[in-house]
Design a protein around this motif. Structure first.
Motif, PDB file in Angstrom:
ATOM      1  N   THR A   1      35.771  58.735 -52.713  1.00  0.00           N
ATOM      2  CA  THR A   1      37.261  58.566 -52.211  1.00  0.00           C
ATOM      3  C   THR A   1      38.174  57.868 -51.290  1.00  0.00           C
ATOM      4  N   GLU A   2      37.462  57.654 -50.626  1.00  0.00           N
ATOM      5  CA  GLU A   2      38.046  56.294 -49.014  1.00  0.00           C
ATOM      6  C   GLU A   2      38.019  54.910 -50.400  1.00  0.00           C
ATOM      7  N   GLU A   3      37.433  54.391 -51.185  1.00  0.00           N
ATOM      8  CA  GLU A   3      37.049  53.169 -51.629  1.00  0.00           C
ATOM      9  C   GLU A   3      38.742  53.242 -52.225  1.00  0.00           C
ATOM     10  N   ARG A   4      38.094  54.397 -53.551  1.00  0.00           N
ATOM     11  CA  ARG A   4      39.672  54.361 -54.139  1.00  0.00           C
ATOM     12  C   ARG A   4      41.020  54.700 -53.562  1.00  0.00           C
ATOM     13  N   CYS A   5      40.763  55.522 -52.800  1.00  0.00           N
ATOM     14  CA  CYS A   5      42.355  55.905 -51.845  1.00  0.00           C
ATOM     15  C   CYS A   5      42.598  54.003 -51.504  1.00  0.00           C
ATOM     16  N   ALA A   6      41.908  53.508 -51.018  1.00  0.00           N
ATOM     17  CA  ALA A   6      42.056  51.661 -50.115  1.00  0.00           C
ATOM     18  C   ALA A   6      42.324  51.175 -51.406  1.00  0.00           C
ATOM     19  N   GLY A   7      42.209  50.998 -52.946  1.00  0.00           N
ATOM     20  CA  GLY A   7      42.529  50.425 -53.945  1.00  0.00           C
ATOM     21  C   GLY A   7      40.863  49.610 -55.464  1.00  0.00           C
ATOM     22  N   LYS A   8      39.953  50.591 -55.004  1.00  0.00           N
ATOM     23  CA  LYS A   8      38.790  49.940 -55.044  1.00  0.00           C
ATOM     24  C   LYS A   8      38.975  50.993 -56.835  1.00  0.00           C
ATOM     25  N   LEU A   9      40.551  50.316 -57.790  1.00  0.00           N
ATOM     26  CA  LEU A   9      40.023  50.774 -58.865  1.00  0.00           C
ATOM     27  C   LEU A   9      40.517  50.271 -59.640  1.00  0.00           C
ATOM     28  N   VAL A  10      39.925  50.672 -61.269  1.00  0.00           N
ATOM     29  CA  VAL A  10      39.549  49.508 -62.337  1.00  0.00           C
ATOM     30  C   VAL A  10      40.043  50.061 -63.505  1.00  0.00           C
ATOM     31  N   GLY A  11      41.447  50.201 -63.756  1.00  0.00           N
ATOM     32  CA  GLY A  11      41.922  50.142 -65.456  1.00  0.00           C
ATOM     33  C   GLY A  11      41.821  49.623 -66.485  1.00  0.00           C
ATOM     34  N   THR A  12      42.441  50.512 -67.678  1.00  0.00           N
ATOM     35  CA  THR A  12      42.742  49.842 -68.823  1.00  0.00           C
ATOM     36  C   THR A  12      44.245  48.790 -69.201  1.00  0.00           C
ATOM     37  N   GLY A  13      44.669  49.405 -67.296  1.00  0.00           N
ATOM     38  CA  GLY A  13      46.510  48.812 -67.893  1.00  0.00           C
ATOM     39  C   GLY A  13      46.680  47.504 -67.932  1.00  0.00           C
ATOM     40  N   PRO A  14      48.005  47.602 -68.061  1.00  0.00           N
ATOM     41  CA  PRO A  14      48.164  45.856 -68.501  1.00  0.00           C
ATOM     42  C   PRO A  14      48.924  45.033 -67.404  1.00  0.00           C
ATOM     43  N   PHE A  15      47.971  45.238 -66.026  1.00  0.00           N
ATOM     44  CA  PHE A  15      48.372  45.003 -65.115  1.00  0.00           C
ATOM     45  C   PHE A  15      46.983  45.351 -63.730  1.00  0.00           C
ATOM     46  N   VAL A  16      46.898  44.572 -63.042  1.00  0.00           N
ATOM     47  CA  VAL A  16      45.339  44.717 -61.704  1.00  0.00           C
ATOM     48  C   VAL A  16      45.817  44.274 -60.599  1.00  0.00           C
TER      49      VAL A  16
ATOM     50  N   THR B   1      50.222  43.256 -54.157  1.00  0.00           N
ATOM     51  CA  THR B   1      50.271  41.612 -55.645  1.00  0.00           C
ATOM     52  C   THR B   1      49.447  42.331 -56.473  1.00  0.00           C
ATOM     53  N   LEU B   2      49.791  42.678 -57.535  1.00  0.00           N
ATOM     54  CA  LEU B   2      49.292  42.536 -59.222  1.00  0.00           C
ATOM     55  C   LEU B   2      49.745  41.537 -60.189  1.00  0.00           C
ATOM     56  N   LYS B   3      48.677  41.149 -61.228  1.00  0.00           N
ATOM     57  CA  LYS B   3      48.264  40.320 -61.890  1.00  0.00           C
ATOM     58  C   LYS B   3      47.654  40.866 -63.362  1.00  0.00           C
ATOM     59  N   ARG B   4      49.055  40.017 -63.853  1.00  0.00           N
ATOM     60  CA  ARG B   4      48.703  40.675 -65.090  1.00  0.00           C
ATOM     61  C   ARG B   4      47.341  40.857 -66.230  1.00  0.00           C
TER      62      ARG B   4
ATOM     63  N   GLY C   1      51.363  43.002 -76.892  1.00  0.00           N
ATOM     64  CA  GLY C   1      49.990  42.395 -76.135  1.00  0.00           C
ATOM     65  C   GLY C   1      50.557  42.215 -74.741  1.00  0.00           C
ATOM     66  N   PRO C   2      50.059  41.151 -73.510  1.00  0.00           N
ATOM     67  CA  PRO C   2      50.463  41.168 -72.423  1.00  0.00           C
ATOM     68  C   PRO C   2      51.580  41.369 -72.083  1.00  0.00           C
ATOM     69  N   SER C   3      51.406  41.385 -70.834  1.00  0.00           N
ATOM     70  CA  SER C   3      53.021  41.841 -70.209  1.00  0.00           C
ATOM     71  C   SER C   3      53.667  40.573 -69.636  1.00  0.00           C
ATOM     72  N   TYR C   4      54.909  40.494 -70.256  1.00  0.00           N
ATOM     73  CA  TYR C   4      55.807  39.408 -70.351  1.00  0.00           C
ATOM     74  C   TYR C   4      55.677  38.501 -68.718  1.00  0.00           C
TER      75      TYR C   4
END
Length: 552
Positions: free
Chosen positions: A201-216, A227-230, A246-249
């Motif tokens: 849970t500590e790693e997840r809170c810190a941002g070790k998250l992988v999803g299916t969304g339009p940004f990473v 900072t996110l990238k598409r 399609g991908p985000s603009y």
């Protein structure tokens, strides 16, 4: 980002009411635009590329919204997807990662058919097993007390997940869950990759998250910026929510933590930022005159207001609660302190919350009615005008949290203080730091307050069932049998019709007896540069960037 919440911390089942979401029609003023939830609608063909910078007031302390119950989802809202979604105009539940579903007659079994071809940003496929593992893992965290109340309420009766076939998953519950399809659209039930489920849970809170969304995630600088990238391969946006497939603009998004509101405002005007969040209302005229667009939307939630302490002599007095509710002029508070895009509350939940019903007439300012209630209850005016009864002066102590706009502000309470003085109630306002407030709430039976201010986030009225039960830590097992019975009726309703009636009855009872005294309806206000097009606030009043693009 949502502030202090008075949600239940005990297991209650989630519920639903099928009312459509109501959108705030925001006004316009010269020199700048104000829109209800969107910007740049008439801006021509979208442009690919560019990096948008948004100034936010603080860095998210935990980036995993499943652990924080959906609060602080500003960033992760962009990298995660949910099984269902909500039509932003009607509130109707629509497909997202799931293309369709079946629900049994008892609302205890939900079978989801998943979209083909969806992958997580690490390249692994979305399938029934990873969805099943998501719910099993999250339910285990609920059992360990590692999640927030909204997550707990959604999954407390969860009894297991079954893989029917590679793209079909069945979720089982011990109790009817009429609100689960709506809960499944909330960010705290977003679907994470198998690699994420294997982390702490500590790693997840810190941002070790992988999803299916339009940004990473691209870069995280703690307490400073994210900072996110598409994703170039994103092609599964929810129909009816996204304006394009399609991908985000945008090539990327930078979230900068800027605590000083003046810097957020000045940076937007100067072009340093493209969007500024958490805008003080006093700065709206300046931004409008500088040509910035003001985007607003009602936040679906328990509206900012006051909750009585059931252990204090004044907070437990039904006549005192009812008189304070009638003696508070919410219209004056809203019109005095806020611009025209804000509206006075019409229930204990906002008009943007599914299950809301208009009880505005019951919340009308009625000082003469308040005086009559107090007179009949034996609260008589003293020599200085302050009412007394059995040697006790009517001097309730009302607390607020310093810097927490989402509960109640000092200015709101000071205006209410003046209003209540007219009916013989002398209010003492007490300011708490968040730490002081947390310490005070450890044992409210010994706490020195009569009314506590707060609010809470939810898309659906289901959360009220837990909010007003004695098992809620904010009530500390206080015996209020009539309130408990009305809350139980919402908690136990087994049909949509019974759920709607129970939700209406609970709102009405709470207002009639002053168990929550609304002050204002919370509205999300964001200032946006004219070059930002296609930006919207979604059904949560949260940032939605998939269709956003930069002109010029």
């Amino acid at each position: 980002m949502f502030g202090y919440s008075l949600f239940s911390t005990s297991p209650v089942r989630a519920a639903a009411a099928g009312a459509a979401l109501a959108l705030l029609a925001a006004g316009c003023s010269s020199g700048g635009a104000a829109t209800a939830g969107a910007s740049g609608a008439d801006s021509g063909a979208p442009v690919q590329g560019g990096k948008l910078t948004i100034a936010v007031s603080s860095f998210q302390p935990c980036l995993d919204v499943s652990l924080t119950g959906g609060r602080n989802s500003t960033v992760t809202h962009q990298i995660l997807d949910t099984l269902t979604d909500q039509d932003p105009k009607t509130g109707e539940i629509i497909p997202r990662l799931a293309t369709k579903w079946e629900v049994n007659d008892d609302y205890t079994v939900f079978t989801f058919h998943l979209r083909e071809g969806v992958t997580f940003s690490d390249g692994t496929p979305l399938d029934a097993k990873v969805v099943a593992d998501n719910f099993s893992t999250l339910a285990a965290l609920v059992g360990e007390g590692k999640t927030d109340t909204l997550t707990l309420n959604a999954l407390n009766s969860f009894s297991g997940a079954e893989v029917v076939d590679p793209l079909t998953v069945r979720l089982n519950f011990k109790l009817p869950e009429l609100g689960f399809l709506r809960n499944a659209s909330d960010p705290y039930l977003a679907i994470l990759s198998a690699s994420t489920l294997a982390t702490t849970t500590e790693e997840r809170c810190a941002g070790k998250l992988v999803g299916t969304g339009p940004f990473v995630f691209d870069q995280i600088v703690k307490d400073k910026s994210i900072t996110l990238k598409r994703r170039a391969d994103y092609t599964w946006g929810a129909e009816g929510v996204v304006a394009h497939q399609g991908p985000s603009y945008l090539e990327g998004i930078v979230f900068e933590a800027v605590p000083e509101s003046g810097v957020r405002v000045g940076g937007l005007v100067s072009g340093q930022f493209d969007i500024s969040d958490d805008i003080p209302i006093t700065d709206l005229p300046q931004l409008r005159s500088a040509g910035q667009t003001i985007v607003s939307r009602v936040v679906p939630n328990l509206v900012p207001g006051m909750r009585p302490n059931p252990y204090s002599p004044l907070g437990s007095d039904d006549a005192v609660r009812r008189a304070i509710l009638k003696g508070t002029d919410r219209k004056e508070i809203t019109e005095t302190l806020y611009p025209e895009i804000y509206k006075a509350p019409t229930s204990i939940v906002s008009s943007g919350t599914a299950g809301w019903k208009d009880f505005g007439a019951d919340l009308a300012y009625d000082p003469e009615g308040a005086k009559k209630i107090l007179d009949e209850a034996g609260w008589k005016p003293g020599a200085d005008g302050v009412r007394e009864k059995d040697g006790v002066r009517l001097e309730p102590k009302i607390t607020y949290i310093i810097g927490n706009f989402f509960g109640a502000t000092q200015q709101e309470l000071e205006l209410a203080q003046q209003q209540l003085a007219r009916i013989g109630v002398k209010v003492e306002i007490k300011a708490n730091t968040p730490a002081d407030n947390a310490a005070m709430l450890k044992d409210i039976s010994k706490a020195d307050y009569d009314f506590l201010t707060g609010s809470g986030a939810s898309k659906d009225i289901d959360f009220l069932a837990g909010l007003f039960k004695k098992s809620n830590s904010a009530l500390l097992n206080a015996e209020q049998p009539e309130l408990e019975a009305v809350a139980d009726a919402l908690n136990e309703a087994a049909t949509p019709e019974a759920r709607t009636k129970a939700a209406d009855d609970l709102q009405k009872y709470v207002i009639d007896h002053g168990h929550w005294i609304p002050l204002r309806e919370q509205t999300k206000v964001v200032a946006v540069s004219p070059r930002v097009k296609g930006y919207v606030l979604d059904t949560y009043a949260a940032h939605f960037f998939h269709d956003t693009w930069l002109a010029g």
